[in-house]
Design a protein around this motif. Structure first.
Motif, PDB file in Angstrom:
ATOM      1  N   UNK A   1       0.824  -1.206   0.000  1.00 35.19           N
ATOM      2  CA  UNK A   1       0.000   0.000   0.000  1.00 35.19           C
ATOM      3  C   UNK A   1       0.865   1.266   0.000  1.00 35.19           C
ATOM      4  N   UNK A   2       0.215   2.380  -0.249  1.00 36.73           N
ATOM      5  CA  UNK A   2       0.844   3.683  -0.020  1.00 36.73           C
ATOM      6  C   UNK A   2      -0.230   4.767  -0.023  1.00 36.73           C
ATOM      7  N   UNK A   3       0.170   5.996   0.275  1.00 36.90           N
ATOM      8  CA  UNK A   3      -0.816   7.071   0.400  1.00 36.90           C
ATOM      9  C   UNK A   3      -1.581   7.242  -0.919  1.00 36.90           C
ATOM     10  N   UNK A   4      -2.898   7.372  -0.834  1.00 35.46           N
ATOM     11  CA  UNK A   4      -3.726   7.232  -2.045  1.00 35.46           C
ATOM     12  C   UNK A   4      -3.629   8.396  -3.018  1.00 35.46           C
ATOM     13  N   UNK A   5      -3.076   9.534  -2.604  1.00 36.33           N
ATOM     14  CA  UNK A   5      -3.018  10.598  -3.613  1.00 36.33           C
ATOM     15  C   UNK A   5      -1.939  10.305  -4.668  1.00 36.33           C
TER      16      UNK A   5
ATOM     17  N   UNK B   1       7.892   4.091   3.847  1.00 31.73           N
ATOM     18  CA  UNK B   1       6.549   4.103   3.274  1.00 31.73           C
ATOM     19  C   UNK B   1       5.518   4.629   4.276  1.00 31.73           C
ATOM     20  N   UNK B   2       4.480   5.208   3.705  1.00 29.60           N
ATOM     21  CA  UNK B   2       3.306   5.648   4.461  1.00 29.60           C
ATOM     22  C   UNK B   2       2.176   4.717   4.069  1.00 29.60           C
ATOM     23  N   UNK B   3       1.619   3.891   4.939  1.00 22.98           N
ATOM     24  CA  UNK B   3       1.631   4.017   6.389  1.00 22.98           C
ATOM     25  C   UNK B   3       2.536   3.032   7.120  1.00 22.98           C
ATOM     26  N   UNK B   4       3.269   2.151   6.424  1.00 20.71           N
ATOM     27  CA  UNK B   4       3.901   1.029   7.121  1.00 20.71           C
ATOM     28  C   UNK B   4       5.261   1.373   7.734  1.00 20.71           C
TER      29      UNK B   4
ATOM     30  N   UNK C   1       8.622   0.391  12.892  1.00 18.86           N
ATOM     31  CA  UNK C   1       8.399   1.587  12.078  1.00 18.86           C
ATOM     32  C   UNK C   1       8.765   2.832  12.880  1.00 18.86           C
ATOM     33  N   UNK C   2       9.313   3.811  12.190  1.00 25.21           N
ATOM     34  CA  UNK C   2       9.673   5.068  12.878  1.00 25.21           C
ATOM     35  C   UNK C   2       8.979   6.275  12.269  1.00 25.21           C
ATOM     36  N   UNK C   3       8.096   6.065  11.302  1.00 28.56           N
ATOM     37  CA  UNK C   3       7.474   7.227  10.653  1.00 28.56           C
ATOM     38  C   UNK C   3       6.401   7.838  11.549  1.00 28.56           C
TER      39      UNK C   3
END
Ligand SMILES: Cc1ncc(COP(=O)(O)O)c(C=O)c1O
Length: 374
Positions: free
Chosen positions: A109-113, A154-157, A299-301
């Protein structure tokens, strides 16, 4: 039920909410060092008015890339384009790729925009699962002129390519004649993503575009920049597409980014990373006994993806919205298979510890109530 709105539509509802842990923009309190910079904004404005734009732009590039360990970034070479935000950079890249008919293998996955912007240009997307991304296993039918787009971290992982993995990916792209596009918007949160990408990619000789972003790390109320850096071999009309959109970003914001970057390099990033780690720990502790778990240990994000005990993320998000607490159900992040996101909610961590505390308690209670109601 799968949500039909995109993530940003949900995030907009949350903007004025009592407890907003929805968007991944930085909303934590300013540190003392950052507040001192903001207190000098009128001086930065005066400076920006009085010196050549190129000078402040180069200073912003120099300070920002240095703070993130990117010493070989092509500062002063004309190969870094400065945009209002990383979305503008993604859109410019998308326009250029659409012009060549490229297929894009996009991390999933990743941010949908990201998929939304690329699709809106008519680009064919192939989901590139994170497990395959870390192993550098390119989809079979990707060929000359096509593109691999990976978000790292990666966003959100929070998944982050290390130097060896990036090297494997870069070689695979080079050997197939593919462009490697990297979105590093979240790298300020993770020192493991701060080895010198540019040195590594230049040595490999792969065609690349790296999209960098100041917007996720500093709470500057949307005063931010996106940067798009490319290899000298890249054969895409990025500069032309850029000039169709803008003349330049604001030199005031360039001065601001320069100052925040210097502060970050002098301890600001370490302070930020500590805040995010504290918030993540606190969130996970509070929700632990309701069966919610951290989906991305390590994860560190600045966002936490949490696994719910049931596949009811949309229901949980709805229950919380009624209490004016705003999280995101992860369906749209799984852009090729939204149902896979129904087990997860995303909680933003670039917030004050109090905000995260309130959100964590509300989430815990919503999950307990949903279980009782079932
Ligand atoms: C990985 C990534 N890249 C780019 C963007 C776009 O950022 P902006 O809205 O600041 O343009 C986002 C937004 O969250 C993101 O998560």
């Amino acid at each position: 039920m799968i949500p039909s709105k995109n993530l940003t539509e949900h995030e907009i509802v949350a903007l004025d909410g009592a407890c907003n842990v929805s968007d991944g923009h930085a909303r934590q309190p300013l540190t003392a060092g950052q507040q001192a910079i903001i207190d000098h904004l009128p001086e930065l404005f005066r400076e920006a008015k009085g010196v050549p734009l190129r000078r402040v732009e180069h200073e912003a590039h120099e300070a920002f890339f240095q703070a993130l360990g990117q010493r070989a970034a092509p500062v002063c070479s004309g190969r870094i384009l400065t945009t209002y935000s990383s979305s503008v950079a993604i859109d410019i890249l998308g326009r250029c790729l659409a012009g060549t008919g490229a297929t894009v293998a996009l991390i999933h996955p990743t941010f949908d925009n990201i998929p939304d912007l690329l699709r809106s240009r008519g680009i064919r997307l192939i989901p590139f699962e994170e497990e395959a991304v870390v192993e550098g296993r390119l989809p079979a039918h990707l060929g000359l002129g096509d593109c691999v787009y990976a978000t790292t971290p990666n966003n959100p992982t929070g998944q982050t390519l290390d130097a060896e993995q990036l090297s494997t990916m870069g070689l695979a792209c080079r050997d197939r004649g593919c462009i490697l596009a990297l979105d590093t918007s979240f790298r300020g949160f993770d020192s493991r993503a701060q080895f010198d990408f540019y040195e590594l990619l230049d040595d490999l000789g792969v065609d690349y575009v790296v999209i960098e972003d100041t917007g996720k790390v500093w709470p500057t109320l949307e005063l931010k920049l996106g940067f798009m850096a490319c290899s000298h071999t890249l054969d895409l009309p990025l500069q032309k597409a850029y000039t169709d959109v803008l003349l330049s970003a604001s030199p005031v914001i360039m001065c601001l980014v320069r100052e925040f970057s210097l502060d970050a390099a002098a301890g600001g990033f370490a302070e930020l990373q500590k805040l995010i780690a504290t918030n993540r720990h606190q969130l996970c502790q509070i929700v632990a006994d309701s069966g919610i778990t951290d989906a991305d240990v390590g994860s560190r994000v600045s966002v936490a993806r949490l696994r719910l005990p049931e596949q009811n993320a949309t229901d949980i998000m709805g229950r919380l919205t009624k209490r004016d607490v705003h999280v995101l159900a992860c369906g749209p992040l799984f852009w090729a298979e939204p149902a896979a996101g129904e087990q997860f909610v995303r909680v933003a961590l670039a917030r004050s510890p109090d905000t995260v505390d309130t959100a964590a308690h509300a989430l815990r209670s919503a999950v307990v109530q949903a279980a009782q109601a079932a």
